[in-house]
Design a protein around this motif. Structure first.
Motif, PDB file in Angstrom:
ATOM      1  N   SER A 109      66.482  27.432  23.578  1.00 17.40           N
ATOM      2  CA  SER A 109      66.420  26.323  24.760  1.00 17.40           C
ATOM      3  C   SER A 109      64.960  25.600  25.037  1.00 17.40           C
ATOM      4  CB  SER A 109      66.950  27.231  26.009  1.00 17.40           C
ATOM      5  OG  SER A 109      68.090  27.780  25.934  1.00 17.40           O
ATOM      6  N   ALA A 110      63.993  26.721  24.812  1.00 20.10           N
ATOM      7  CA  ALA A 110      62.673  25.928  24.630  1.00 20.10           C
ATOM      8  C   ALA A 110      62.604  25.029  23.652  1.00 20.10           C
ATOM      9  CB  ALA A 110      61.752  27.301  24.844  1.00 20.10           C
ATOM     10  N   VAL A 111      62.799  25.322  22.539  1.00 18.11           N
ATOM     11  CA  VAL A 111      62.475  24.446  21.413  1.00 18.11           C
ATOM     12  C   VAL A 111      63.119  22.972  21.578  1.00 18.11           C
ATOM     13  CG1 VAL A 111      63.076  24.243  18.865  1.00 18.11           C
ATOM     14  CG2 VAL A 111      62.038  26.289  19.609  1.00 18.11           C
ATOM     15  N   VAL A 112      64.628  23.251  21.798  1.00 18.48           N
ATOM     16  CA  VAL A 112      65.232  21.856  22.035  1.00 18.48           C
ATOM     17  C   VAL A 112      64.768  21.041  23.125  1.00 18.48           C
ATOM     18  CG1 VAL A 112      67.555  20.872  22.420  1.00 18.48           C
ATOM     19  CG2 VAL A 112      67.294  22.915  20.966  1.00 18.48           C
ATOM     20  N   ALA A 113      64.222  21.746  24.269  1.00 22.72           N
ATOM     21  CA  ALA A 113      63.458  20.758  25.434  1.00 22.72           C
ATOM     22  C   ALA A 113      62.276  20.292  24.915  1.00 22.72           C
ATOM     23  CB  ALA A 113      63.147  22.034  26.464  1.00 22.72           C
ATOM     24  N   GLU A 114      61.747  20.702  23.841  1.00 23.02           N
ATOM     25  CA  GLU A 114      60.480  20.045  23.186  1.00 23.02           C
ATOM     26  C   GLU A 114      60.926  19.092  22.080  1.00 23.02           C
ATOM     27  OE1 GLU A 114      57.682  20.125  24.457  1.00 23.02           O
ATOM     28  OE2 GLU A 114      57.796  21.834  26.002  1.00 23.02           O
ATOM     29  N   ALA A 115      62.082  18.996  21.674  1.00 24.24           N
ATOM     30  CA  ALA A 115      62.575  18.281  20.442  1.00 24.24           C
ATOM     31  C   ALA A 115      63.074  16.838  20.787  1.00 24.24           C
ATOM     32  CB  ALA A 115      63.909  19.035  19.722  1.00 24.24           C
ATOM     33  N   GLU A 116      62.177  15.831  20.459  1.00 23.52           N
ATOM     34  CA  GLU A 116      62.710  14.521  20.978  1.00 23.52           C
ATOM     35  C   GLU A 116      64.106  14.119  20.515  1.00 23.52           C
ATOM     36  OE1 GLU A 116      60.905  11.516  22.736  1.00 23.52           O
ATOM     37  OE2 GLU A 116      59.513  12.911  21.747  1.00 23.52           O
ATOM     38  N   GLY A 117      64.762  13.620  21.250  1.00 24.09           N
ATOM     39  CA  GLY A 117      66.054  13.052  21.053  1.00 24.09           C
ATOM     40  C   GLY A 117      67.265  13.925  21.006  1.00 24.09           C
ATOM     41  N   TYR A 118      67.149  15.208  21.317  1.00 27.45           N
ATOM     42  CA  TYR A 118      68.163  15.830  21.597  1.00 27.45           C
ATOM     43  C   TYR A 118      68.483  16.885  22.623  1.00 27.45           C
ATOM     44  CZ  TYR A 118      68.474  15.182  16.473  1.00 27.45           C
ATOM     45  OH  TYR A 118      68.276  14.864  15.152  1.00 27.45           O
ATOM     46  N   GLN A 119      69.572  17.339  23.046  1.00 29.68           N
ATOM     47  CA  GLN A 119      69.720  18.235  24.229  1.00 29.68           C
ATOM     48  C   GLN A 119      70.815  19.355  23.840  1.00 29.68           C
ATOM     49  OE1 GLN A 119      70.777  15.351  27.357  1.00 29.68           O
ATOM     50  NE2 GLN A 119      72.773  15.632  26.814  1.00 29.68           N
ATOM     51  N   LEU A 120      70.734  20.514  24.443  1.00 29.09           N
ATOM     52  CA  LEU A 120      71.449  21.638  24.073  1.00 29.09           C
ATOM     53  C   LEU A 120      72.946  21.738  24.744  1.00 29.09           C
ATOM     54  CD1 LEU A 120      70.829  23.818  21.956  1.00 29.09           C
ATOM     55  CD2 LEU A 120      70.176  25.244  23.988  1.00 29.09           C
ATOM     56  N   GLY A 121      73.869  21.833  23.923  1.00 29.62           N
ATOM     57  CA  GLY A 121      75.318  21.758  24.723  1.00 29.62           C
ATOM     58  C   GLY A 121      75.448  23.167  25.025  1.00 29.62           C
ATOM     59  N   GLU A 122      76.880  23.566  25.258  1.00 29.63           N
ATOM     60  CA  GLU A 122      77.143  24.954  25.639  1.00 29.63           C
ATOM     61  C   GLU A 122      77.311  25.914  24.420  1.00 29.63           C
ATOM     62  OE1 GLU A 122      80.768  25.951  27.871  1.00 29.63           O
ATOM     63  OE2 GLU A 122      80.333  23.898  28.848  1.00 29.63           O
ATOM     64  N   TRP A 123      76.726  26.826  24.590  1.00 28.91           N
ATOM     65  CA  TRP A 123      76.701  28.033  23.361  1.00 28.91           C
ATOM     66  C   TRP A 123      78.215  28.448  23.017  1.00 28.91           C
ATOM     67  CZ3 TRP A 123      72.745  29.837  20.934  1.00 28.91           C
ATOM     68  CH2 TRP A 123      71.235  29.474  21.253  1.00 28.91           C
ATOM     69  N   GLN A 124      78.490  28.515  21.933  1.00 27.89           N
ATOM     70  CA  GLN A 124      79.999  29.157  21.369  1.00 27.89           C
ATOM     71  C   GLN A 124      79.392  30.539  20.576  1.00 27.89           C
ATOM     72  OE1 GLN A 124      82.311  27.035  21.859  1.00 27.89           O
ATOM     73  NE2 GLN A 124      80.880  25.683  22.888  1.00 27.89           N
ATOM     74  N   GLU A 125      80.340  31.424  20.843  1.00 28.26           N
ATOM     75  CA  GLU A 125      80.336  32.681  19.957  1.00 28.26           C
ATOM     76  C   GLU A 125      81.332  32.809  18.961  1.00 28.26           C
ATOM     77  OE1 GLU A 125      80.531  35.625  23.524  1.00 28.26           O
ATOM     78  OE2 GLU A 125      78.984  34.163  24.857  1.00 28.26           O
TER      79      GLU A 125
END
Ligand code: ARG
Length: 235
Positions: A40-56
């Protein structure tokens, strides 16, 4: 990919295999852990991407789920191996681990090396590097195939260890340590493998790979990585 582009960012769907504390586990209905916070922290810093819903998924279904576009990134304490790299790509490493041999703490079985597992019942999780060690022992004749149990989750393996159905579990050291802190089990010995965990992505997702690597570097530089590590492993 399954990613959907909005005006600002592409949504990437993360997949994991809970039951591997403290990297990923369920607290009631909630998915929590080091990998969950870190990605979550990494994607928050990743330009152009956002995190969707976790799949198990079960651990051994993660790579097929990635290659069939059910998910876009694996965050599951997954070791970067040559074999896996034939099918998928990884980000830069974010955690190091060796393997541990976990036993009951009642002293009924105290192995000190892999060959001591001969004649005993051993378990690990299907598709893991721990299972690879068991398979090697079977191949070289140290372990009888009928003495090896493969589990969908290490939680079931450790339960079987506590119940006396098996005598040892082979798994990553940090997770073995976490089980040892919570249950009547202990690390008998460790087996150095020098594994490094990476986030798994599809071959050719080069933009995502660069963005995640940059996000990981930013999270390390800002001190956020250390905060997350301290939260789940203590300082
Ligand atoms: N590091 C080991 C591997 O890559 C075990 C990972 C298991 N992860 C999990 N979420 N159950 O094979």
């Amino acid at each position: 990919g399954t990613g959907t582009t909005t005006e600002t960012a592409t949504t990437i769907t993360p997949g994991t295999a809970p039951g591997f504390p403290p990297f990923e586990m369920k607290e009631g209905d909630e998915l929590v852990g080091f990998d969950i916070d870190l990605l979550s922290a990494v994607v928050a810093e990743a330009e152009g991407y956002q995190l969707g819903e976790w799949q198990e998924f079960a651990f051994d279904s993660l790579v097929p789920s990635l290659t069939s576009n059910k998910i876009d990134v694996i965050a599951a304490a997954m070791t970067i191996t040559d074999k896996r790299e034939q099918t998928i790509d990884f980000t830069n490493p974010y955690y190091n681990a060796d393997q541990a041999i976990l036993v009951r703490e009642d002293g009924s079985f105290s192995p000190s090396k892999l060959s001591d597992l001969s004649g005993h019942k051993v378990g690990s999780q299907s598709g893991t590097t721990g299972e690879n060690i068991a398979k090697e022992l079977i191949k070289e004749g140290t372990l009888k195939e009928s003495n090896y149990n493969s589990y969908d989750s290490y939680v079931f393996a450790v339960q079987d260890l506590q119940n006396g159905n098996i005598d040892a579990v082979i798994l990553d050291v940090p997770v073995a340590q976490t089980f040892a802190d919570q249950r009547p089990v202990e690390i008998a010995f460790t087996h150095e493998t020098g594994e490094r965990y990476g986030f798994g992505i599809r071959n050719g997702d080069d933009d995502l790979q660069s963005a995640l690597n940059e996000g990981l570097a930013a999270v390390r530089d800002s001190g956020r990585y250390e905060e997350i590590r301290n939260k789940w492993f203590g300082s």
